[in-house]
Design an enzyme around this catalytic site. Structure first.
Site, PDB file in Angstrom:
ATOM      1  N   ARG A  16      13.065  11.590   2.019  1.00  0.00           N
ATOM      2  CA  ARG A  16      13.631  10.674   2.463  1.00  0.00           C
ATOM      3  C   ARG A  16      12.547   9.324   2.780  1.00  0.00           C
ATOM      4  O   ARG A  16      12.608   8.408   2.677  1.00  0.00           O
ATOM      5  CB  ARG A  16      14.558  10.623   3.561  1.00  0.00           C
ATOM      6  CG  ARG A  16      15.836  11.351   3.197  1.00  0.00           C
ATOM      7  CD  ARG A  16      16.769  12.051   4.425  1.00  0.00           C
ATOM      8  NE  ARG A  16      16.174  13.203   4.830  1.00  0.00           N
ATOM      9  CZ  ARG A  16      16.734  13.818   5.902  1.00  0.00           C
ATOM     10  NH1 ARG A  16      17.661  13.367   6.489  1.00  0.00           N
ATOM     11  NH2 ARG A  16      16.059  15.103   6.286  1.00  0.00           N
ATOM     12  N   LYS A  23       5.788  14.678   4.776  1.00  0.00           N
ATOM     13  CA  LYS A  23       6.257  13.825   5.790  1.00  0.00           C
ATOM     14  C   LYS A  23       5.377  13.915   7.069  1.00  0.00           C
ATOM     15  O   LYS A  23       5.332  12.926   7.829  1.00  0.00           O
ATOM     16  CB  LYS A  23       7.854  14.140   6.182  1.00  0.00           C
ATOM     17  CG  LYS A  23       8.344  13.590   7.120  1.00  0.00           C
ATOM     18  CD  LYS A  23       9.709  13.445   7.508  1.00  0.00           C
ATOM     19  CE  LYS A  23      10.201  15.128   7.522  1.00  0.00           C
ATOM     20  NZ  LYS A  23      11.594  15.021   7.962  1.00  0.00           N
ATOM     21  N   GLU A 153      25.773  21.298  10.569  1.00  0.00           N
ATOM     22  CA  GLU A 153      24.949  20.127   9.748  1.00  0.00           C
ATOM     23  C   GLU A 153      25.739  19.121   9.567  1.00  0.00           C
ATOM     24  O   GLU A 153      27.080  19.351   9.208  1.00  0.00           O
ATOM     25  CB  GLU A 153      24.293  20.640   8.928  1.00  0.00           C
ATOM     26  CG  GLU A 153      23.057  21.807   9.208  1.00  0.00           C
ATOM     27  CD  GLU A 153      21.978  21.174   9.986  1.00  0.00           C
ATOM     28  OE1 GLU A 153      21.500  20.185   9.990  1.00  0.00           O
ATOM     29  OE2 GLU A 153      21.928  21.733  11.268  1.00  0.00           O
ATOM     30  N   ASN A 168      21.654  18.724  17.846  1.00  0.00           N
ATOM     31  CA  ASN A 168      20.458  19.825  17.956  1.00  0.00           C
ATOM     32  C   ASN A 168      19.022  19.007  17.830  1.00  0.00           C
ATOM     33  O   ASN A 168      19.273  18.397  16.908  1.00  0.00           O
ATOM     34  CB  ASN A 168      20.810  20.833  16.828  1.00  0.00           C
ATOM     35  CG  ASN A 168      19.593  21.749  16.638  1.00  0.00           C
ATOM     36  OD1 ASN A 168      18.777  21.992  17.317  1.00  0.00           O
ATOM     37  ND2 ASN A 168      19.515  22.096  15.200  1.00  0.00           N
ATOM     38  N   ASN A 226      12.904  11.016   9.782  1.00  0.00           N
ATOM     39  CA  ASN A 226      13.313  11.312   8.048  1.00  0.00           C
ATOM     40  C   ASN A 226      12.951  10.239   7.058  1.00  0.00           C
ATOM     41  O   ASN A 226      12.744  10.594   5.918  1.00  0.00           O
ATOM     42  CB  ASN A 226      14.789  11.864   8.043  1.00  0.00           C
ATOM     43  CG  ASN A 226      15.002  13.120   8.984  1.00  0.00           C
ATOM     44  OD1 ASN A 226      14.230  13.871   9.079  1.00  0.00           O
ATOM     45  ND2 ASN A 226      16.312  13.002   9.602  1.00  0.00           N
ATOM     46  N   ARG A 331     -19.864  -2.824  12.058  1.00  0.00           N
ATOM     47  CA  ARG A 331     -19.823  -1.902  11.192  1.00  0.00           C
ATOM     48  C   ARG A 331     -20.409  -0.428  11.625  1.00  0.00           C
ATOM     49  O   ARG A 331     -21.043  -0.627  12.477  1.00  0.00           O
ATOM     50  CB  ARG A 331     -20.128  -2.032   9.807  1.00  0.00           C
ATOM     51  CG  ARG A 331     -19.235  -3.482   9.201  1.00  0.00           C
ATOM     52  CD  ARG A 331     -19.770  -3.791   7.710  1.00  0.00           C
ATOM     53  NE  ARG A 331     -20.080  -2.788   6.978  1.00  0.00           N
ATOM     54  CZ  ARG A 331     -21.205  -3.155   5.909  1.00  0.00           C
ATOM     55  NH1 ARG A 331     -21.497  -4.394   5.887  1.00  0.00           N
ATOM     56  NH2 ARG A 331     -21.321  -2.160   5.149  1.00  0.00           N
ATOM     57  N   LYS A 349     -24.290  -4.072  10.673  1.00  0.00           N
ATOM     58  CA  LYS A 349     -24.177  -2.714   9.973  1.00  0.00           C
ATOM     59  C   LYS A 349     -25.489  -1.652  10.488  1.00  0.00           C
ATOM     60  O   LYS A 349     -26.490  -2.062  10.086  1.00  0.00           O
ATOM     61  CB  LYS A 349     -24.065  -2.545   8.526  1.00  0.00           C
ATOM     62  CG  LYS A 349     -23.626  -1.333   8.131  1.00  0.00           C
ATOM     63  CD  LYS A 349     -24.344  -1.228   6.708  1.00  0.00           C
ATOM     64  CE  LYS A 349     -25.569  -0.571   6.716  1.00  0.00           C
ATOM     65  NZ  LYS A 349     -26.138  -0.222   5.241  1.00  0.00           N
ATOM     66  N   ASN A 375     -34.403 -13.259  19.963  1.00  0.00           N
ATOM     67  CA  ASN A 375     -33.600 -14.400  19.609  1.00  0.00           C
ATOM     68  C   ASN A 375     -33.458 -14.609  18.201  1.00  0.00           C
ATOM     69  O   ASN A 375     -34.455 -14.847  17.329  1.00  0.00           O
ATOM     70  CB  ASN A 375     -34.157 -15.680  20.182  1.00  0.00           C
ATOM     71  CG  ASN A 375     -32.903 -16.781  20.175  1.00  0.00           C
ATOM     72  OD1 ASN A 375     -32.303 -16.825  19.384  1.00  0.00           O
ATOM     73  ND2 ASN A 375     -33.011 -17.557  21.299  1.00  0.00           N
TER      74      ASN A 375
HETATM   75  C1  UD1 Z   1      17.245  19.834  11.042  1.00  0.00           C
HETATM   76  C2  UD1 Z   1      18.277  20.580  11.606  1.00  0.00           C
HETATM   77  C3  UD1 Z   1      19.514  19.845  12.221  1.00  0.00           C
HETATM   78  C4  UD1 Z   1      18.361  18.989  13.502  1.00  0.00           C
HETATM   79  C5  UD1 Z   1      17.182  18.378  13.040  1.00  0.00           C
HETATM   80  C6  UD1 Z   1      16.485  17.645  14.363  1.00  0.00           C
HETATM   81  C7  UD1 Z   1      18.518  22.530  10.125  1.00  0.00           C
HETATM   82  C8  UD1 Z   1      19.327  23.255   9.105  1.00  0.00           C
HETATM   83  N1  UD1 Z   1      18.867  21.405  10.773  1.00  0.00           N
HETATM   84  O1  UD1 Z   1      17.781  18.695  10.193  1.00  0.00           O
HETATM   85  O2  UD1 Z   1      20.262  20.790  13.011  1.00  0.00           O
HETATM   86  O3  UD1 Z   1      19.609  18.111  14.176  1.00  0.00           O
HETATM   87  O4  UD1 Z   1      16.450  19.209  12.340  1.00  0.00           O
HETATM   88  O5  UD1 Z   1      15.594  16.717  13.640  1.00  0.00           O
HETATM   89  O6  UD1 Z   1      17.476  23.258  10.666  1.00  0.00           O
HETATM   90  N2  UD1 Z   1      11.383  22.345   6.743  1.00  0.00           N
HETATM   91  C9  UD1 Z   1      10.455  23.432   6.382  1.00  0.00           C
HETATM   92  N3  UD1 Z   1      10.922  24.092   4.966  1.00  0.00           N
HETATM   93  C10 UD1 Z   1      12.343  23.780   4.564  1.00  0.00           C
HETATM   94  C11 UD1 Z   1      13.014  22.761   5.130  1.00  0.00           C
HETATM   95  C12 UD1 Z   1      12.544  22.173   6.180  1.00  0.00           C
HETATM   96  O7  UD1 Z   1       9.323  23.572   6.503  1.00  0.00           O
HETATM   97  O8  UD1 Z   1      12.610  24.629   3.504  1.00  0.00           O
HETATM   98  C13 UD1 Z   1      10.662  21.682   7.756  1.00  0.00           C
HETATM   99  C14 UD1 Z   1      10.400  20.053   7.568  1.00  0.00           C
HETATM  100  O9  UD1 Z   1       9.270  19.904   7.020  1.00  0.00           O
HETATM  101  C15 UD1 Z   1      10.748  19.497   8.777  1.00  0.00           C
HETATM  102  C16 UD1 Z   1      11.753  20.614   9.751  1.00  0.00           C
HETATM  103  O10 UD1 Z   1      11.487  21.678   8.998  1.00  0.00           O
HETATM  104  O11 UD1 Z   1       9.668  19.440   9.801  1.00  0.00           O
HETATM  105  C17 UD1 Z   1      12.945  19.909   9.626  1.00  0.00           C
HETATM  106  O12 UD1 Z   1      13.696  19.542   8.361  1.00  0.00           O
HETATM  107  P1  UD1 Z   1      14.565  18.467   7.972  1.00  0.00           P
HETATM  108  O13 UD1 Z   1      14.938  18.607   6.697  1.00  0.00           O
HETATM  109  O14 UD1 Z   1      14.041  17.356   8.486  1.00  0.00           O
HETATM  110  O15 UD1 Z   1      15.689  18.936   8.653  1.00  0.00           O
HETATM  111  P2  UD1 Z   1      16.911  17.966   9.317  1.00  0.00           P
HETATM  112  O16 UD1 Z   1      17.796  17.504   8.194  1.00  0.00           O
HETATM  113  O17 UD1 Z   1      16.470  16.652   9.961  1.00  0.00           O
HETATM  114 CA    CA Z   2      14.389  16.305  10.256  1.00  0.00          CA
END
Ligand code: UD1
Ligand code: CA
Length: 458
Positions: A16, A23, A153, A168, A226, A331, A349, A375
């Protein structure tokens, strides 16, 4: 003491964000988001495991060897991400799980979560928050007695569940054994076809294990980023937090709304920050200074009682009592010693300007060592580059360089020497001498009238 480990989830691409960068590496207030998160968990967990995936090498480069890494080859969900870190976990103890995209989390919040987890003796404690707009977050579903049943979710939620405002935050503490067991039982039968970490909660409850919540009073501290809009929102919230801290410590911000200060910047008391000022990176500013308006300082060290107006400085050191600007550009590797004065349209610099020396107007100085009490007139150019190499210029104490001179490096102007205006200096000037390196003036008496009359005839 029980072992404590943190797992930071940072493998996702962050679709996103519409970005080529992972991200969690997008910065707010001068640090990548994941670094803010790592700092926040540090007070509770010395050992941190970061789950990397999408451009993992970039995340590694940002965090270095302060943490351990687990690799998630394919981003199959937050539960799957945590599974990759399991082999690095100790036999028993507790694990704090945080997302790399919740940069506003504070150490105090994690400490409170830990206290709640320990007090309740739960298998897992979820950090939750009540938010005005829960869209996009997992919802905390409770039974009629108020006990947590599961996290659902956004994409899997029934209409009624979408109305729930308790969300959450993506931060939890698990008992390590309970986590291992629940991960082993995860599936990906949901709207996104992912292994959700959140499903561990329903599993533990079905196993009659205790799951509790710790409710965050200020929901904004757990905000997840996000997309770019949320990035800007998080930036504004953190900026506000930093600015409030500065003001509480005795710094005047004339207009906090247009004062942008990175998280590691230090500012001394009674310093006044004028509007439209950015203090970035590792900048440190002393006491009683006036900075701004319209000033940008990056990685600078500024002493006490320094004034910098409408100027840009990077990687420079400014000692006590220095004044800069308006409209100066310092600089990297510029050092302004005590009481030096740098005026308008001056660029410096990799140079030293000695105590109480003045570079007042329209001048370029590069690769030069300038002594004290020197000066520099207006419009001087230090010609440091011959098209192939940079060369040094040395100007000794008490020298005077007249306006519109060129100092062609390498060259030394001796102590107390005087360079006449308009000189192009190509050879060293000995101490105490007057140097004149320009065409001398010729005056032809009475000729002006004749010259003008001639012109009219033409
Ligand atoms: C997640 C939670 C949601 C919570 C929200 C809070 C789950 C299924 N959902 O949703 O309940 O309200 O965070 O912000 O856990 N990531 C990985 N590997 C993956 C997928 C994600 O490392 O395969 C990491 C991402 O880089 C990120 C974090 O996990 O830092 C959260 O992932 P993201 O996709 O943002 O989850 P949300 O949809 O926000
Ligand atoms: Ca998130």
């Amino acid at each position: 003491m029980e072992e404590r480990v943190a797992i930071i989830l940072a493998a996702g691409a962050g679709k996103r964000m519409k970005s080529d960068r992972p991200k969690v590496l997008h910065s707010i207030c001068g640090l990548p988001m994941v670094k803010h998160v790592a700092n926040a968990v540090s007070s509770v967990c010395a050992k941190k495991i970061v789950v990397i995936g999408y451009h993992g090498e970039q995340v590694k480069a940002a965090l270095g060897d302060t943490v351990q890494y687990a690799e998630q080859m394919h981003q199959l969900g937050t539960g799957h991400a945590v599974m990759q870190a399991v082999p690095l976990l100790p036999e028993k103890g507790l694990v704090v799980i945080v997302c790399g995209d919740t940069p506003l989390l504070e150490a105090a919040t994690i400490e409170k979560l830990l206290a709640d987890f320990q007090q309740s003796q739960a298998a897992a404690t979820i950090l939750t928050a009540n938010v005005p707009d829960p869209f996009g977050y997992g919802r905390i579903v409770r039974d009629e007695r108020g006990q947590v049943c599961k996290i659902v979710e956004e994409k899997d939620a029934a209409d009624k569940e979408r109305l729930i405002q308790e969300i959450n935050t993506g931060t939890y503490i698990f008992d390590i054994n309970a986590l291992r067991e629940s991960l082993a039982n995860l599936d990906n039968k949901n709207a996104q076809g992912e292994y959700y970490l959140t499903d561990c909660i329903a599993y533990l409850i079905a196993q009659k294990q205790l799951v509790t919540t710790s409710i965050l009073a200020d929901y904004r501290l757990a905000m997840g980023v996000n997309d770019r809009r949320q990035l800007a929102e998080a930036q504004a919230l953190m900026q506000n937090r930093i600015n409030n801290k500065l003001m509480a410590n005795g710094v005047t911000l004339v207009d906090p709304q247009t004062t942008y200060v990175d998280v590691n910047v230090v500012v001394g008391r009674d310093t006044v920050i004028m509007p439209n000022t950015m203090l970035r990176g590792t900048t440190i500013i002393g006491e009683g200074c006036e900075i701004g308006p319209n000033t940008e300082l990056t990685d600078c060290q500024v002493g006490n009682e320094v004034s910098i107006r409408h100027s840009v400085a990077t990687g420079s050191i400014l000692e006590d009592g220095v004044t800069v600007g308006p409209f100066a550009h310092l600089r990297p590797e510029t050092v302004l010693h005590r009481g030096a004065k740098i005026g308008d349209f001056v660029e410096i610099k990799k140079s030293q300007i000695g105590e109480n020396s003045k570079v007042a107007h329209l001048t370029y100085i590069g690769d030069a060592q300038i002594g004290s009490g020197v000066n520099m007139g207006g419009g001087i150019i230090v010609v440091n580059y011959d098209g192939r190499k940079k060369h040094q210029t040395i100007i000794k104490d008490g020298a005077f360089v007249g306006c519109n001179s060129n100092l062609v490096a390498p060259v030394t102007i001796g102590e107390g020497a005087f360079v006449a205006a308009g000189s192009t200096i190509t050879k060293d000037v000995p101490a105490g001498s007057l140097s004149l390196a320009r065409a001398l003036q010729v005056n032809k008496e009475g000729l002006a009238k004749r010259y003008l009359a001639q012109k009219e005839e033409e």
